[in-house]
Design a protein around this motif. Structure first.
Motif, PDB file in Angstrom:
ATOM      1  N   TYR A   1     -97.509 -72.312 -21.712  1.00  6.00           N
ATOM      2  CA  TYR A   1     -97.967 -73.269 -22.835  1.00  6.00           C
ATOM      3  C   TYR A   1     -99.523 -73.277 -22.780  1.00  6.00           C
ATOM      4  O   TYR A   1    -100.166 -73.636 -23.720  1.00  6.00           O
ATOM      5  CB  TYR A   1     -97.523 -75.017 -22.325  1.00  6.00           C
ATOM      6  CG  TYR A   1     -96.246 -74.944 -22.359  1.00  6.00           C
ATOM      7  CD1 TYR A   1     -95.290 -74.201 -23.025  1.00  6.00           C
ATOM      8  CD2 TYR A   1     -95.373 -75.934 -21.306  1.00  6.00           C
ATOM      9  CE1 TYR A   1     -93.934 -74.311 -22.772  1.00  6.00           C
ATOM     10  CE2 TYR A   1     -94.170 -76.054 -21.027  1.00  6.00           C
ATOM     11  CZ  TYR A   1     -93.478 -75.419 -21.913  1.00  6.00           C
ATOM     12  OH  TYR A   1     -91.785 -75.576 -21.973  1.00  6.00           O
TER      13      TYR A   1
ATOM     14  N   LEU B   1    -101.298 -70.827 -22.335  1.00  2.00           N
ATOM     15  CA  LEU B   1    -101.816 -69.392 -22.953  1.00  2.00           C
ATOM     16  C   LEU B   1    -101.672 -69.835 -24.358  1.00  2.00           C
ATOM     17  O   LEU B   1    -102.289 -69.272 -25.174  1.00  2.00           O
ATOM     18  CB  LEU B   1    -100.887 -68.454 -22.358  1.00  2.00           C
ATOM     19  CG  LEU B   1    -100.974 -67.151 -22.929  1.00  2.00           C
ATOM     20  CD1 LEU B   1    -102.326 -66.499 -22.615  1.00  2.00           C
ATOM     21  CD2 LEU B   1    -100.004 -66.173 -22.271  1.00  2.00           C
ATOM     22  N   TYR B   2    -100.355 -70.279 -24.827  1.00  2.39           N
ATOM     23  CA  TYR B   2    -100.283 -70.853 -26.002  1.00  2.39           C
ATOM     24  C   TYR B   2    -101.502 -71.597 -26.748  1.00  2.39           C
ATOM     25  O   TYR B   2    -102.012 -70.980 -28.094  1.00  2.39           O
ATOM     26  CB  TYR B   2     -98.827 -71.497 -26.251  1.00  2.39           C
ATOM     27  CG  TYR B   2     -98.499 -71.650 -27.571  1.00  2.39           C
ATOM     28  CD1 TYR B   2     -97.620 -70.962 -28.435  1.00  2.39           C
ATOM     29  CD2 TYR B   2     -98.798 -73.196 -28.095  1.00  2.39           C
ATOM     30  CE1 TYR B   2     -97.397 -71.331 -29.599  1.00  2.39           C
ATOM     31  CE2 TYR B   2     -98.128 -73.468 -29.448  1.00  2.39           C
ATOM     32  CZ  TYR B   2     -97.546 -72.468 -30.203  1.00  2.39           C
ATOM     33  OH  TYR B   2     -97.173 -72.884 -31.514  1.00  2.39           O
TER      34      TYR B   2
ATOM     35  N   ILE C   1    -104.590 -69.316 -26.994  1.00  2.00           N
ATOM     36  CA  ILE C   1    -104.604 -68.498 -28.037  1.00  2.00           C
ATOM     37  C   ILE C   1    -104.639 -69.292 -29.456  1.00  2.00           C
ATOM     38  O   ILE C   1    -105.247 -68.907 -30.431  1.00  2.00           O
ATOM     39  CB  ILE C   1    -103.369 -67.337 -28.203  1.00  2.00           C
ATOM     40  CG1 ILE C   1    -103.619 -66.621 -26.871  1.00  2.00           C
ATOM     41  CG2 ILE C   1    -103.296 -66.793 -29.263  1.00  2.00           C
ATOM     42  CD1 ILE C   1    -102.371 -65.785 -26.528  1.00  2.00           C
ATOM     43  N   GLY C   2    -103.988 -70.252 -29.387  1.00  2.00           N
ATOM     44  CA  GLY C   2    -103.826 -71.047 -30.847  1.00  2.00           C
ATOM     45  C   GLY C   2    -105.193 -71.623 -31.131  1.00  2.00           C
ATOM     46  O   GLY C   2    -105.651 -71.902 -32.243  1.00  2.00           O
TER      47      GLY C   2
ATOM     48  N   ARG D   1    -108.161 -70.061 -30.861  1.00  2.00           N
ATOM     49  CA  ARG D   1    -109.158 -69.157 -31.280  1.00  2.00           C
ATOM     50  C   ARG D   1    -109.233 -69.175 -32.832  1.00  2.00           C
ATOM     51  O   ARG D   1    -108.161 -69.419 -33.413  1.00  2.00           O
ATOM     52  CB  ARG D   1    -108.654 -67.767 -30.483  1.00  2.00           C
ATOM     53  CG  ARG D   1    -108.814 -67.820 -29.057  1.00  2.00           C
ATOM     54  CD  ARG D   1    -109.839 -66.975 -28.473  1.00  2.00           C
ATOM     55  NE  ARG D   1    -109.716 -67.298 -26.905  1.00  2.00           N
ATOM     56  CZ  ARG D   1    -109.393 -66.788 -25.861  1.00  2.00           C
ATOM     57  NH1 ARG D   1    -108.500 -65.342 -26.185  1.00  2.00           N
ATOM     58  NH2 ARG D   1    -109.291 -66.958 -24.974  1.00  2.00           N
TER      59      ARG D   1
END
Lengths: 125, 125
Positions: free
Chosen positions: A116, A118-119, A122-123, A125
């Motif tokens: 989560y 990591l999600y 990345i989200g 960015r």
């Protein structure tokens, strides 16, 4: 199951919003009858603002709406759990979840929280 | 992070218990200062029973205790999120979670879709 919702003496129930895709608890707010009805009818989370004393569609100004996946009541009908698909951050601070103030951590539990995070990362960015 | 907990005019805050291993929201109850302090100190969830007007260690009679994994406060400090390892069912009915009364289901969301979304997100870059 035909559980009746039970509002308190102020005509409110606590409502918990949980991200359906990750399981993250996003926020807790309150609903009155109108907010509850609008949530069920429109498919988007509505709450009652105790400070502004008015109905409030989550994300109405920020755009960070909550599309309702499911609505559940607890065993005695005095708390609502919404599973939602959250657009953007749930918190007015911009955070993904309102519960970002970690007070105590007793253990690391191997769940998929890393995924989560990591999600989110990345989200963002 | 030094967020102060803010109790309401009755000296209570709503507290949400979430199973740390699955992300399931188990129950919502209330804490007063004593319940909050005992939870932090003992590592086991304590609440305040509004009906019995007393401190209540979750699972004290049923054995269905909640070992606290983490304690977080929300953005304005007026709601507690406990991540716990629940022994047995969280609900007094014997159910795993108190939120077993499904009122509305608008969509099926596969929790594992997170991985695919992540894959798509990265793929799109």
């Amino acid at each position: 199951m035909t559980m009746e919702i039970k509002f308190d003496e102020k005509g409110l129930v606590p409502a918990i919003a949980q991200e359906a895709r990750t399981g993250a608890v996003l926020m807790q707010a309150y609903m009155n009858q109108e907010a509850y009805d609008k949530t069920l009818k429109t498919g988007y989370a509505h709450y009652y603002s105790r400070s502004r004393k008015q109905l409030w569609k989550k994300g109405e100004t920020s755009g960070n709406i909550q599309k309702v996946v499911s609505v559940s009541l607890d065993c005695d009908g005095d708390c609502v759990l919404l599973q939602v698909e959250q657009t953007g951050g749930a918190c007015h601070t911009g955070e993904y979840s309102c519960f970002f103030n970690l007070v105590q951590e007793n253990a690391k539990v191997a769940n998929s929280s890393l995924l989560y995070e990591l999600y989110d990362l990345i989200g963002d960015r």
